[in-house]
Design a protein around this motif. Structure first.
Motif, PDB file in Angstrom:
ATOM      1  N   GLU A   1       1.164   5.040   7.650  1.00 43.09           N
ATOM      2  CA  GLU A   1       1.154   3.729   6.901  1.00 43.09           C
ATOM      3  C   GLU A   1       0.235   3.008   7.349  1.00 43.09           C
ATOM      4  OE1 GLU A   1       3.445   4.870   8.916  1.00 43.09           O
ATOM      5  OE2 GLU A   1       5.315   5.506   7.904  1.00 43.09           O
TER       6      GLU A   1
ATOM      7  N   HIS B   1       5.749   3.662  -5.841  1.00 39.46           N
ATOM      8  CA  HIS B   1       4.851   3.488  -4.694  1.00 39.46           C
ATOM      9  C   HIS B   1       5.624   2.864  -3.461  1.00 39.46           C
ATOM     10  CE1 HIS B   1       0.625   3.631  -6.700  1.00 39.46           C
ATOM     11  NE2 HIS B   1       1.404   4.860  -6.601  1.00 39.46           N
ATOM     12  N   ASN B   2       6.311   1.763  -3.618  1.00 43.05           N
ATOM     13  CA  ASN B   2       7.084   1.264  -2.736  1.00 43.05           C
ATOM     14  C   ASN B   2       8.754   1.573  -2.811  1.00 43.05           C
ATOM     15  OD1 ASN B   2       8.977  -0.727  -1.672  1.00 43.05           O
ATOM     16  ND2 ASN B   2       7.081  -1.871  -1.115  1.00 43.05           N
TER      17      ASN B   2
ATOM     18  N   LEU C   1       1.263  12.014   2.979  1.00 39.70           N
ATOM     19  CA  LEU C   1       0.136  11.154   3.143  1.00 39.70           C
ATOM     20  C   LEU C   1      -0.041  10.906   4.560  1.00 39.70           C
ATOM     21  CD1 LEU C   1       1.256   8.344   0.720  1.00 39.70           C
ATOM     22  CD2 LEU C   1      -0.641   9.935   0.198  1.00 39.70           C
TER      23      LEU C   1
ATOM     24  N   MET D   1       5.926   3.822   2.049  1.00 40.40           N
ATOM     25  CA  MET D   1       5.000   3.680   0.932  1.00 40.40           C
ATOM     26  C   MET D   1       4.483   5.025   0.574  1.00 40.40           C
ATOM     27  SD  MET D   1       4.595   0.594   0.435  1.00 40.40           S
ATOM     28  CE  MET D   1       3.288   0.282  -0.357  1.00 40.40           C
ATOM     29  N   ASP D   2       4.337   5.424  -0.597  1.00 39.48           N
ATOM     30  CA  ASP D   2       3.851   6.815  -1.136  1.00 39.48           C
ATOM     31  C   ASP D   2       3.051   6.580  -2.393  1.00 39.48           C
ATOM     32  OD1 ASP D   2       3.306   9.450  -1.901  1.00 39.48           O
ATOM     33  OD2 ASP D   2       5.172  10.014  -1.295  1.00 39.48           O
ATOM     34  N   LYS D   3       1.485   6.664  -2.212  1.00 41.55           N
ATOM     35  CA  LYS D   3       1.055   6.383  -3.636  1.00 41.55           C
ATOM     36  C   LYS D   3       0.559   7.442  -4.245  1.00 41.55           C
ATOM     37  CE  LYS D   3      -1.234   1.944  -1.694  1.00 41.55           C
ATOM     38  NZ  LYS D   3      -2.599   1.206  -1.244  1.00 41.55           N
ATOM     39  N   SER D   4       1.025   8.554  -3.776  1.00 37.40           N
ATOM     40  CA  SER D   4       1.028   9.972  -4.505  1.00 37.40           C
ATOM     41  C   SER D   4       1.843   9.932  -5.710  1.00 37.40           C
ATOM     42  CB  SER D   4       1.118  11.081  -3.806  1.00 37.40           C
ATOM     43  OG  SER D   4       2.559  11.203  -3.430  1.00 37.40           O
ATOM     44  N   ARG D   5       2.891   8.922  -5.755  1.00 34.55           N
ATOM     45  CA  ARG D   5       3.919   8.816  -6.816  1.00 34.55           C
ATOM     46  C   ARG D   5       3.397   8.018  -7.785  1.00 34.55           C
ATOM     47  NH1 ARG D   5       8.204  11.856  -5.408  1.00 34.55           N
ATOM     48  NH2 ARG D   5       8.379  12.624  -2.946  1.00 34.55           N
TER      49      ARG D   5
ATOM     50  N   SER E   1       3.295   4.884 -10.114  1.00 35.18           N
ATOM     51  CA  SER E   1       2.877   3.370  -9.749  1.00 35.18           C
ATOM     52  C   SER E   1       4.258   2.569  -9.260  1.00 35.18           C
ATOM     53  CB  SER E   1       1.980   2.658 -10.480  1.00 35.18           C
ATOM     54  OG  SER E   1       2.720   2.574 -11.771  1.00 35.18           O
TER      55      SER E   1
END
Length: 449
Positions: free
Chosen positions: A433, A305-306, A430, A296-300, A302
């Motif tokens: 998790e 993200h997953n 990040l 999971m990486d919300k800096s990327r 949308s």
């Protein structure tokens, strides 16, 4: 040892006065007091690691455990000994911390306990205000006290004195896979090292699943895979481990616990837990090692993200796969092998649990990859810091000029793709998790955790 998962409170376990290679189905209820009392019910179907007499009765609390033969090679320490081992819990000896508490590096020797052979250890002190409680602490003592395997972290001992709860593990010098895989600079995880770590972790899971009463690990992720000085991988943190189904049961129903991005979709949706749930988690970690990104990486953007949702559809496309592979390991693998590993990850991540391989099959596949890699004809030619991978030409195309041109073309495309500007994957790291909690399964008669 660093982890920030909020563990769950459901599992079956029981204390036995001997060493075993599997574990038993027990239910635990916490009682007030400082002696870790538990209520135990159920029957034992353990397979012993060592042959001995009849199975001893289950210990109802730590006091009984101390008076019983105990676990093989698991020591019971006093809190004062823990203070001495960590130099009064000195801050500069902290290895990591999270919802469970703090992990310290320590040394247990004759100054801590007379006659004790000097050994470096990692000591996890449970935070009474944290996410973990006596149940998770007892789960770790129970599982790791009974299980022994080269790819499971070794439990040296524990302390349960008054309100104090501590676990003493073998010290693993290279820390977690998470720390190395997602570090901003200086990644030392080569392709071959990643494949060895994947194989080690797979062997650990296969051992758990292959016990007489299977054990579902339930929290397989990079932060729970620890590496020793030689980068041998071992599974740690058994707080969420749970007995698998038995007899005619197809699954275990339980509250949804674990970490977003790693939990199998059918488990998240229904609370139905099987060994194939662990296979999905393994697929996520294998994908992380292939691509070098977090689950999971919300800096990327949308849609990215997953990691699984974004990358899985690309795993069976040669050109797209080569575009998304971790650029830090460029030139260290053959395209053929990378495709096969990607296909394995694809299968492990199947939406249908029955479409995923068993962990024993995963071990066999990875061992086969490793053996072929060692015997393959390709080589790495280094020239002024640049590397070129010489790929083995398939036998059936040895005399086919068109096939040869396609191989060269594929390699040129791969080089061009990696020369394009990259995103900031190595610039932003990040926090660990987010943990997921779900409501209890509503079916009557099912377990609550």
């Amino acid at each position: 040892m660093k982890s920030k998962t909020a563990p769950g409170f459901g599992f079956g376990l029981g204390f036995m006065g001997a060493c075993f290679s599997s574990e038993q189905d027990k239910s635990i209820n916490k009682f007030p007091g400082n002696d870790c009392r538990t209520s135990l019910s159920g029957r034992s179907d353990l397979r012993r690691m060592q042959s001995s007499g009849s199975t001893p009765l289950a210990s109802k609390n730590v006091r009984d455990l101390r008076q019983s033969p105990g676990y093989c090679n698991v020591d019971i320490f006093t809190y004062e000994e823990m203070r001495l081992a960590t130099k009064q819990f000195r801050p500069d000896l902290i290895l990591g911390e999270g919802g469970f508490g703090i992990v310290y590096k320590g040394v247990i020797d004759s100054s801590v306990r007379t006659g004790y052979k000097s050994i470096q250890v990692a000591i996890k002190e449970l935070n009474p205000e944290g996410f973990q409680g006596d149940r998770e602490w007892l789960a770790e003592v129970n599982y790791l006290g009974q299980l022994s395997h080269p790819n499971l972290v070794k439990l040296i001992g524990y302390c349960c004195e008054d309100e104090h709860r501590l676990l003493v593990y073998e010290y693993l010098a290279n820390g977690s896979l998470e720390k190395h895989l997602f570090r901003r600079v200086g990644c030392v995880l080569t392709w071959s090292r990643r494949m060895k770590i994947a194989l080690d972790a797979a062997k650990g899971l296969a051992f758990l699943h292959g016990a007489e009463r299977s054990i579902i690990y339930r929290d397989f992720k990079t932060s729970n895979i620890l590496l020793d000085a030689d980068f041998n991988a071992k599974l740690s943190d058994f707080g969420l481990a749970k007995d698998g189904p038995m007899g005619d049961q197809t699954h275990v129903s339980t509250r949804v616990m674990g970490t977003y991005g790693y939990a199998a979709p059918e488990y998240v949706m229904t609370g139905h837990l099987t060994a194939r749930s662990d296979v999905y988690g393994f697929g996520v970690v294998l994908l992380e090692m292939l691509i070098g990104r977090r689950a999971m990486d919300k800096s990327r953007p949308s849609r990215e993200h997953n990691l699984v949702e974004w990358a899985r559809p690309l795993l069976n496309n040669n050109k797209k796969l080569l575009r998304i592979l971790d650029p830090r390991i460029e030139g260290q693998y053959s395209v053929k092998t990378a495709m096969k590993v990607a296909n394995l990850a694809y299968q492990c991540l199947s939406q249908n649990p029955k479409g995923r391989p068993l962990m024993s099959q995963v071990v066999e596949i990875l061992e086969n990859f490793q053996e072929k890699e060692q015997k393959s004809q390709h080589a790495i030619v280094h020239n002024g810091g640049e590397s070129l991978t010489l790929y083995e030409v398939p036998k059936d195309s040895a005399n086919n000029p068109q096939e040869k041109r396609n191989i060269v073309k594929s390699e040129v495309e791969r080089k061009e793709l990696h020369q394009r500007p990259t995103d900031s994957r190595t610039k932003t790291e990040l926090p660990s998790e987010t943990d997921q909690r779900g409501p209890p399964d509503s079916k009557s008669g099912e377990e609550s955790g």
